[in-house]
Scaffold this active site. Structure first.
Site, mmCIF file in Angstrom:
data_model
loop_
_atom_site.group_PDB
_atom_site.id
_atom_site.type_symbol
_atom_site.label_atom_id
_atom_site.label_comp_id
_atom_site.label_asym_id
_atom_site.label_seq_id
_atom_site.Cartn_x
_atom_site.Cartn_y
_atom_site.Cartn_z
ATOM 1 N N ALA A 145 72.784 3.426 4.685
ATOM 2 C CA ALA A 145 72.678 4.778 5.240
ATOM 3 C C ALA A 145 72.332 4.713 6.725
ATOM 4 O O ALA A 145 72.909 5.444 7.545
ATOM 5 C CB ALA A 145 71.627 5.588 4.484
ATOM 6 N N ASP A 146 71.404 3.851 7.085
ATOM 7 C CA ASP A 146 71.081 3.649 8.503
ATOM 8 C C ASP A 146 72.295 3.138 9.275
ATOM 9 O O ASP A 146 72.615 3.630 10.366
ATOM 10 C CB ASP A 146 69.945 2.636 8.644
ATOM 11 N N LEU A 147 72.946 2.134 8.741
ATOM 12 C CA LEU A 147 74.049 1.505 9.463
ATOM 13 C C LEU A 147 75.216 2.467 9.643
ATOM 14 O O LEU A 147 75.818 2.538 10.726
ATOM 15 C CB LEU A 147 74.501 0.241 8.731
#
Length: 414
Positions: free
Chosen positions: A187-189
């Site tokens: 999700a961050d990436l």
């Protein structure tokens, strides 16, 4: 007659200045992309502590004698090609210095809580008054509006809330079944990648309008969007997709198989490949069976077909299957550890592991960018910076500050 070589073209984002007020992963991943493409990225960090991930270890980078440095591997993974400046923005003078840097910048990326920078005069509405061309990207868990806007958002919880963990992991009715997060913070990436795309689009639009804009990026939005075909599987059928382990919801066979001495992936994408696969495993009759002849029928009759294939694949060695499947044009591959990944000749040929000189360790390894631009390639000019490594350089060259002023700004008590 001598042949003149074509002079190298400037990096795609050469001359673009980025002010990086982010930490951890989503924001830094975005700004690392921009730095790789040639933008000058100034990362503003808290004095003494810096980015949270500087303390997210071990492991830490080792020096030439094998001793651990203070540079955490996590931090190194998302901050190469940047300049580190330590300034305490909680002080009036520190906030003013960052505003002055923003006046000179094309892009600002931040991941503070919604409204968190307003009290320092570093919010979008304040900064666009002094720099109308500023592209201001805010990265938060849930976005700038909505009932969850003020909640903190972390990748793990977003993978759960955004549906990824409902379709990741072994089937509930099998041993080990249940929700499973991805092995990296996807999700961050993905938010970092979508943020990069949004910023580049805003840069192109600015060439037409002459104006910057606010980009509102939310981890939850990106997690929902990246479910791709699973979103439409649900929307078109009304049926909620379930966990399928290593199988594919829309293709059969497309999964992990156990061989006699290990595991391999078989990824059959069309009926021609299935015919070739059936021939390789010595069961050509499967491709003529009306239950299995087409992919829609194979999906419908998955429970009848897969046990036949599972039993057959156990009879041969992994590398034998891989060689024969490759020769027949059937997509297949091993399940590599990271050690095996970096030993793979294709990964080596693509230059995916590099080293850069490092001020405390001698050299630092990096995983290369996957972007391969023929005329203006990614440049690797510096590893992730040590804390405050470029404070004096940036603040003296850009703002004309004296050594005494710079020293005061870098002390948290001021």
């Amino acid at each position: 007659m001598s042949v003149q070589s074509t002079p190298p073209r400037p990096a795609p984002l050469a001359g673009i200045r980025v002010l990086d007020l982010t930490r951890v992963l989503a924001g830094p991943w975005c700004t690392q992309n921009l730095a790789d493409l040639g933008a000058e990225v100034v990362k503003v960090e808290r004095p003494v502590a810096g980015d949270d991930t500087r303390a997210w270890g071990p492991p830490y980078l080792k020096d030439q004698d094998g001793n651990a440095t203070s540079e955490a591997a996590y931090y190194l993974s998302a901050n190469r090609n940047k300049l580190s400046v330590t300034v305490d923005i909680a002080t009036p003078r520190g906030a003013q210095v960052v505003r002055e840097l923003a006046m000179q910048s094309d892009i600002l990326v931040e991941n503070f809580k919604v409204g968190g920078l307003k009290k320092y005069g570093l919010d979008y509405d304040t900064l666009r008054e002094i720099n109308p061309r500023l592209i201001y990207c805010s990265v938060t868990g849930f976005g700038q509006n909505g009932p969850y806007a003020n909640r903190p958002g972390y990748d793990f919880m977003i993978q759960g809330m955004g549906g990824l963990m409902s379709i990741t992991g072994e089937r509930d009715d099998l041993p080990g079944g249940g929700p499973q997060k991805a092995g990296v913070a996807v999700a961050d990436l993905m938010t970092g990648m979508y943020s990069t795309v949004g910023i580049l689009a805003a840069l192109i639009e600015r060439d037409k309008s002459g104006l910057g804009q606010h980009i509102d990026m939310a981890l939850l939005d990106c997690q929902v969007a990246m479910l791709a075909n699973q979103n439409l599987n649900y929307m078109t059928s009304g049926k909620v997709p379930q966990r399928a382990g290593n199988a594919h919801q829309n293709l059969v066979p497309y999964q992990v198989f156990a061989a006699a001495d290990g595991h391999l992936i078989v990824a059959v994408g069309n009926d021609s490949q299935f015919r070739n696969y059936s021939r390789v495993i010595g069961m050509s009759e499967l491709a003529d069976d009306p239950r299995f002849a087409t992919n829609p029928q194979r999906v419908i009759n998955r429970e009848a077909l897969v046990p036949i294939l599972v039993e057959r694949m156990k009879s041969g060695a992994r590398d034998m299957w891989l060689a024969e499947l490759e020769a027949a044009g059937v997509p297949a591959g091993p399940i590599n550890t990271l050690e095996q990944v970096y030993q793979d000749p294709q990964v080596q040929a693509r230059g995916m592991k590099l080293e850069l000189p490092h001020p405390t360790a001698g050299v630092a390894p990096i995983a290369a960018s996957p972007l391969k631009l023929s005329g203006s390639p990614v440049r690797y000019e510096r590893p992730a910076p040590t804390l405050g490594q470029h404070t004096r350089q940036v603040l003296s060259e850009r703002l004309g500050l004296s050594d005494a002023e710079i020293d005061a700004l870098s002390r948290p008590e001021n």
